[in-house]
Write a protein that holds these residues in place. Sequence first.
Motif, mmCIF file in Angstrom:
data_model
loop_
_atom_site.group_PDB
_atom_site.id
_atom_site.type_symbol
_atom_site.label_atom_id
_atom_site.label_comp_id
_atom_site.label_asym_id
_atom_site.label_seq_id
_atom_site.Cartn_x
_atom_site.Cartn_y
_atom_site.Cartn_z
ATOM 1 N N UNK A 23 -19.410 41.310 25.847
ATOM 2 C CA UNK A 23 -20.073 42.277 26.719
ATOM 3 C C UNK A 23 -21.488 42.604 26.245
ATOM 4 N N UNK A 24 -21.688 42.580 24.915
ATOM 5 C CA UNK A 24 -23.005 42.903 24.364
ATOM 6 C C UNK A 24 -24.093 41.925 24.765
ATOM 7 N N UNK A 25 -23.699 40.764 25.249
ATOM 8 C CA UNK A 25 -24.671 39.749 25.647
ATOM 9 C C UNK A 25 -24.926 39.773 27.153
ATOM 10 N N UNK A 34 -30.471 41.990 13.032
ATOM 11 C CA UNK A 34 -29.130 42.546 13.124
ATOM 12 C C UNK A 34 -28.259 41.601 13.944
ATOM 13 N N UNK A 35 -26.958 41.595 13.659
ATOM 14 C CA UNK A 35 -26.069 40.706 14.388
ATOM 15 C C UNK A 35 -26.104 40.963 15.883
ATOM 16 N N UNK A 36 -26.111 42.257 16.288
ATOM 17 C CA UNK A 36 -26.093 42.552 17.709
ATOM 18 C C UNK A 36 -27.363 42.068 18.401
ATOM 19 N N UNK A 37 -28.473 42.037 17.660
ATOM 20 C CA UNK A 37 -29.723 41.518 18.227
ATOM 21 C C UNK A 37 -29.603 40.003 18.406
ATOM 22 N N UNK A 38 -29.041 39.324 17.426
ATOM 23 C CA UNK A 38 -28.851 37.877 17.537
ATOM 24 C C UNK A 38 -27.955 37.526 18.719
ATOM 25 N N UNK A 96 -24.553 33.823 11.071
ATOM 26 C CA UNK A 96 -24.517 35.185 11.608
ATOM 27 C C UNK A 96 -23.203 35.819 11.168
ATOM 28 N N UNK A 97 -23.302 36.921 10.457
ATOM 29 C CA UNK A 97 -22.129 37.508 9.811
ATOM 30 C C UNK A 97 -20.967 37.762 10.748
ATOM 31 N N UNK A 98 -21.224 38.397 11.894
ATOM 32 C CA UNK A 98 -20.150 38.713 12.830
ATOM 33 C C UNK A 98 -19.552 37.448 13.413
#
Length: 285
Positions: free
Chosen positions: A73-75, A89-93, A103-105
């Motif tokens: 959903x974040x994408x 940040x992972x959410x930015x990637x 990417x860690x997540x």
Amino acid sequence: MKTKEYIVTLIAACSLSSCNDLIDIYPVENNFADTFYTSEFEINQAAMGIYARLGRNGGSLDFPTIYYFMASEGRSDNLYYAALANAQRDQVDFRNYAVTDVTGTNEDIYARLYQIIGDANMLLQKVPDEQYTRYRAEASFLRALAYFELVRAYGPQPVVDYPILNEEARGMLRQPIEEVYKLIISDLEYAGNNLEAFYTGEEAGRVGSVAAKCLLAEVYVTMAGYPMNDPNAYQKAEITLEPIMDEVKKRFAPDYSYIFDVNLKSASNLNGNLNCSKELEHYAS
């Protein structure tokens, strides 16, 4: 001096009376597969451990948060960012479609799914076919779920249906998508045939046959599209869902609007069936 004599005498007595008995007890905190799976209690623990991989799994976020929210959903346009952080940040990637293998997540998602597969494989190997069928069915469902998410998100995968060591895992090659789906379907058919429809009470939340068959139907619907383009998949989904439709309807509210009524929240937990709640009788009149 008397104390020393007593200790020497005790040691001598023990050595004479019990030297043929080998004391070989594994520490409780050092349990591993070869000394586990000896009772239904332990097998149930092992099954619950597979479910636990979907929780926080030693981290700060559970699997639905990192996979269905952050990585999915974040994408999408379903989530609005007023501004993105300027730091990496992972959410930015994820949002910028700049995810890599470091990417860690992303690493966490991939590892978590294979941990589920690894745990399920161990239980399925250690628990005989003719015993504890329910736990084998739960493990099969969870393995199928993990592979289904892997094949949709990452494409072809190594198909592993037995416990392996890290060294062997590093050398395994990806197999065609068809082979992955073959295992998924086999696992879900087994789960659908060997579980109760639903589990309630203290066991509420554990997978039942209806859930297994619903997921199997979703698998078929997915196979109807790219890249498999199976022309018979939609029909297979219909055949899978038709026998359980009456059971599925019992899990839904009589009216869609009830989902958004906070006054009916407690009613929704009554045996998983809103139709049974006295709080809803005035709606039916």
